[in-house]
Design a protein around this motif. Structure first.
Motif, PDB file in Angstrom:
ATOM      1  N   ARG A   1       7.243   2.828  -6.870  1.00  0.00           N
ATOM      2  CA  ARG A   1       5.943   2.091  -6.621  1.00  0.00           C
ATOM      3  C   ARG A   1       5.670   1.210  -7.746  1.00  0.00           C
ATOM      4  O   ARG A   1       4.798   0.360  -7.409  1.00  0.00           O
ATOM      5  N   SER A   2       6.017   1.316  -8.873  1.00  0.00           N
ATOM      6  CA  SER A   2       5.563   0.481  -9.881  1.00  0.00           C
ATOM      7  C   SER A   2       6.254  -0.971  -9.898  1.00  0.00           C
ATOM      8  O   SER A   2       5.735  -1.794 -10.651  1.00  0.00           O
ATOM      9  N   GLN A   3       7.323  -1.026  -8.938  1.00  0.00           N
ATOM     10  CA  GLN A   3       8.012  -2.306  -9.034  1.00  0.00           C
ATOM     11  C   GLN A   3       6.951  -3.397  -8.120  1.00  0.00           C
ATOM     12  O   GLN A   3       6.717  -3.152  -7.095  1.00  0.00           O
ATOM     13  N   ASP A   4       6.538  -4.488  -8.838  1.00  0.00           N
ATOM     14  CA  ASP A   4       5.640  -5.360  -8.038  1.00  0.00           C
ATOM     15  C   ASP A   4       6.179  -6.085  -7.054  1.00  0.00           C
ATOM     16  O   ASP A   4       5.644  -6.785  -6.309  1.00  0.00           O
ATOM     17  N   ASN A   5       7.461  -6.554  -7.187  1.00  0.00           N
ATOM     18  CA  ASN A   5       8.068  -7.312  -6.087  1.00  0.00           C
ATOM     19  C   ASN A   5       8.695  -6.385  -4.940  1.00  0.00           C
ATOM     20  O   ASN A   5       9.490  -7.048  -4.269  1.00  0.00           O
ATOM     21  N   ILE A   6       8.590  -5.103  -4.976  1.00  0.00           N
ATOM     22  CA  ILE A   6       9.009  -4.419  -3.590  1.00  0.00           C
ATOM     23  C   ILE A   6       7.973  -4.190  -2.625  1.00  0.00           C
ATOM     24  O   ILE A   6       7.040  -3.543  -2.969  1.00  0.00           O
ATOM     25  N   GLN A   7       8.078  -4.260  -1.462  1.00  0.00           N
ATOM     26  CA  GLN A   7       7.117  -4.095  -0.573  1.00  0.00           C
ATOM     27  C   GLN A   7       7.723  -2.816   0.409  1.00  0.00           C
ATOM     28  O   GLN A   7       9.007  -2.757   0.756  1.00  0.00           O
ATOM     29  N   PHE A   8       6.833  -2.060   0.817  1.00  0.00           N
ATOM     30  CA  PHE A   8       7.444  -0.792   1.420  1.00  0.00           C
ATOM     31  C   PHE A   8       6.515  -0.685   2.935  1.00  0.00           C
ATOM     32  O   PHE A   8       5.505  -0.781   3.046  1.00  0.00           O
ATOM     33  N   VAL A   9       7.543  -0.651   3.696  1.00  0.00           N
ATOM     34  CA  VAL A   9       7.259  -0.528   5.201  1.00  0.00           C
ATOM     35  C   VAL A   9       8.025   0.498   5.762  1.00  0.00           C
ATOM     36  O   VAL A   9       9.308   0.750   5.270  1.00  0.00           O
ATOM     37  N   TYR A  10       7.581   0.875   6.931  1.00  0.00           N
ATOM     38  CA  TYR A  10       8.289   1.843   7.523  1.00  0.00           C
ATOM     39  C   TYR A  10       8.044   1.803   9.161  1.00  0.00           C
ATOM     40  O   TYR A  10       7.330   1.364   9.774  1.00  0.00           O
ATOM     41  N   MET A  11       9.018   2.445   9.953  1.00  0.00           N
ATOM     42  CA  MET A  11       8.949   2.517  11.406  1.00  0.00           C
ATOM     43  C   MET A  11       8.348   4.020  11.860  1.00  0.00           C
ATOM     44  O   MET A  11       8.987   5.011  11.471  1.00  0.00           O
ATOM     45  N   PRO A  12       7.354   3.925  12.298  1.00  0.00           N
ATOM     46  CA  PRO A  12       6.620   4.986  12.589  1.00  0.00           C
ATOM     47  C   PRO A  12       7.233   5.973  13.730  1.00  0.00           C
ATOM     48  O   PRO A  12       7.829   5.476  14.624  1.00  0.00           O
ATOM     49  N   THR A  13       6.838   7.297  13.721  1.00  0.00           N
ATOM     50  CA  THR A  13       7.200   8.095  14.860  1.00  0.00           C
ATOM     51  C   THR A  13       5.884   8.863  15.166  1.00  0.00           C
ATOM     52  O   THR A  13       5.063   9.314  14.336  1.00  0.00           O
TER      53      THR A  13
END
Length: 437
Positions: A388-400
């Motif tokens: 989470r602390s990495q500012d250049n990583i974006q978090f996305v997910y495919m929902p169920t």
């Protein structure tokens, strides 16, 4: 210098292969001629490397898509013409005349087919040249991305020898001298023009076929930017081989160069990654894409690790094969080239603890290469929390989405890290435990 992609990535994305089920090549392979097929194959194996060339080719396909043209040539006649003009030319017209006379005599005395083939070859050439002239005359040449090519073909076809060739009545008896003259001319002094004409026809074949696929599938075209922009932005991205697929929006750049993708099995993670890889590859070819809109910076290559298998021949376990693949990716990234690298379920061939540690460490290390773009998917959602602390990583997910005890997959990306854990529910729904009892 060339666009870097290896066999594993080509296979995982199912990009090439005339006879491979569902291949991207097969999707676009609606060409009519063998020469068109060879040209299409060359395009698939040699993506373009400069934004200007990519945008120009895209504009040519768009020109043909708007023109909605049909391929005007007879495929058999093109084949006869090519065989005719490609055969070896004799050094002088007198010698050709003598040989033509001998062939005609032998044709009357025996079953020698050479004279008949010569006549049919010339007839096919006359018809094809005439059709090409009529086709080019109808095309608008005053503007547009294909104007230079059209003007060049008009100039070529204005040659007085070719004008006289078009005037020949193919249904009338062909004088021996005329047959010998063109047999010699078309294979010597006009051979360059004939090769250019055939190449133009093969290009028309590809342009008409590819643009027809784009029109039918409602595909769009990407805009290429110089590498330094380091951008990949797409709206409505879908897999080109899936009709009615749900599109997704993505944006990656230097300050957001890593996508951390989570989601349950069957939620669509692998298909999304393949869609991204295919779109980037086709975009470098200048081809139409299953997108609503796309802008990208030219990249030096594409690298994926989606379906890594063990290697019995080399004695690799599944886990070791994964490690080798990640090492290859690290070596590629370390060259300083601007690449797109994709990893689906890192280290799934080992225990959860090692997979967690390995995925976390590798993702952190890759994130430091800001000129490269990375997509990492995993089931181990705890890794995402640690990143989470990495500012250049974006978090996305495919929902169920659960409908009672049945999972439903939306295939629509959402921001964040998934909390879906439906593995045991699916096992129960399939009645596996009851069968074992």
């Amino acid at each position: 210098m060339s666009f870097n992609i290896d066999k594993q990535t080509l296979d995982e994305l199912n990009l090439t292969g005339k006879f491979k089920s569902g291949s991207v090549y097969a999707l676009f392979n609606k060409v009519r001629t063998s020469g068109g097929e060879r040209l299409l194959d060359h395009m698939f194996r040699h993506p373009l490397e400069e934004a200007t060339a990519i945008n120009h080719r895209s504009s040519v396909f768009q020109y043909f898509q708007q023109a909605d043209l049909n391929f005007p040539f007879d495929v058999q006649q093109i084949s006869q013409m090519r065989e005719y003009v490609d055969s070896t030319a004799n050094p002088g017209v007198i010698r050709v005349l003598a040989q033509t006379f001998v062939k005609r005599v032998l044709a009357g005395l025996t079953r020698d087919e050479r004279y008949k083939k010569s006549v049919q070859g010339l007839q096919a050439t006359i018809v094809t040249v005439s059709k090409c002239y009529a086709f080019v005359e109808k095309l608008q040449s005053d503007k547009g991305p294909y104007a230079d090519k059209i003007l060049a073909m008009k100039e070529l076809l204005s040659d007085k020898r070719l004008q006289k060739l078009r005037e020949i009545d193919i249904y009338a008896d062909m004088p021996l001298k005329k047959l010998a003259y063109y047999e010699h001319a078309l294979k010597s002094s006009l051979q360059r023009e004939m090769n250019e004409l055939l190449q133009f026809i093969f290009e028309l074949d590809v342009n008409i076929a590819v643009s027809a696929v784009a029109r039918q599938k409602k595909f769009r075209y990407a805009t290429a930017l110089p590498p330094e922009r380091n951008l990949f932005a797409v709206k409505g991205l879908a897999h080109p081989g899936i009709d009615g697929a749900i599109g997704n929006d993505l944006r990656m750049d230097t300050n957001s160069n890593v996508i951390f993708l989570t989601g349950a099995n069957m939620a669509g993670k692998s298909t999304l990654m393949k869609s991204i890889g295919i779109s980037l590859y086709l975009a470098h070819m200048g081809f139409p894409l299953a997108v609503n809109e796309m802008t990208f910076s030219v990249r030096a290559g594409l690298y994926s690790s989606i379906n890594v298998a063990d290697n019995i021949g080399l004695g690799y376990s599944h886990f070791y094969a994964e490690v080798v693949r990640v090492k290859q990716a690290a070596e590629a990234a370390a060259t300083g080239k601007r690449l797109l690298l994709m990893f689906d379920e890192l280290f799934k061939g080992t225990n959860v603890k090692d997979a967690y540690d390995g995925t976390l460490a590798i993702t952190k290390a890759f994130a430091e290469y800001r000129d490269c773009l990375f997509i990492v998917s995993t089931h181990i959602i705890e890794v995402g929390e640690a990143l989470r602390s990495q500012d250049n990583i974006q978090f996305v997910y495919m929902p169920t989405v659960m409908e009672g005890v049945k999972p439903k997959y939306t295939y629509q990306l959402q921001q964040g890290i998934t909390e879906d854990r439906q593995g045991m529910m699916i096992i129960r729904n399939e009645g596996i435990l009851e069968l074992m009892d």
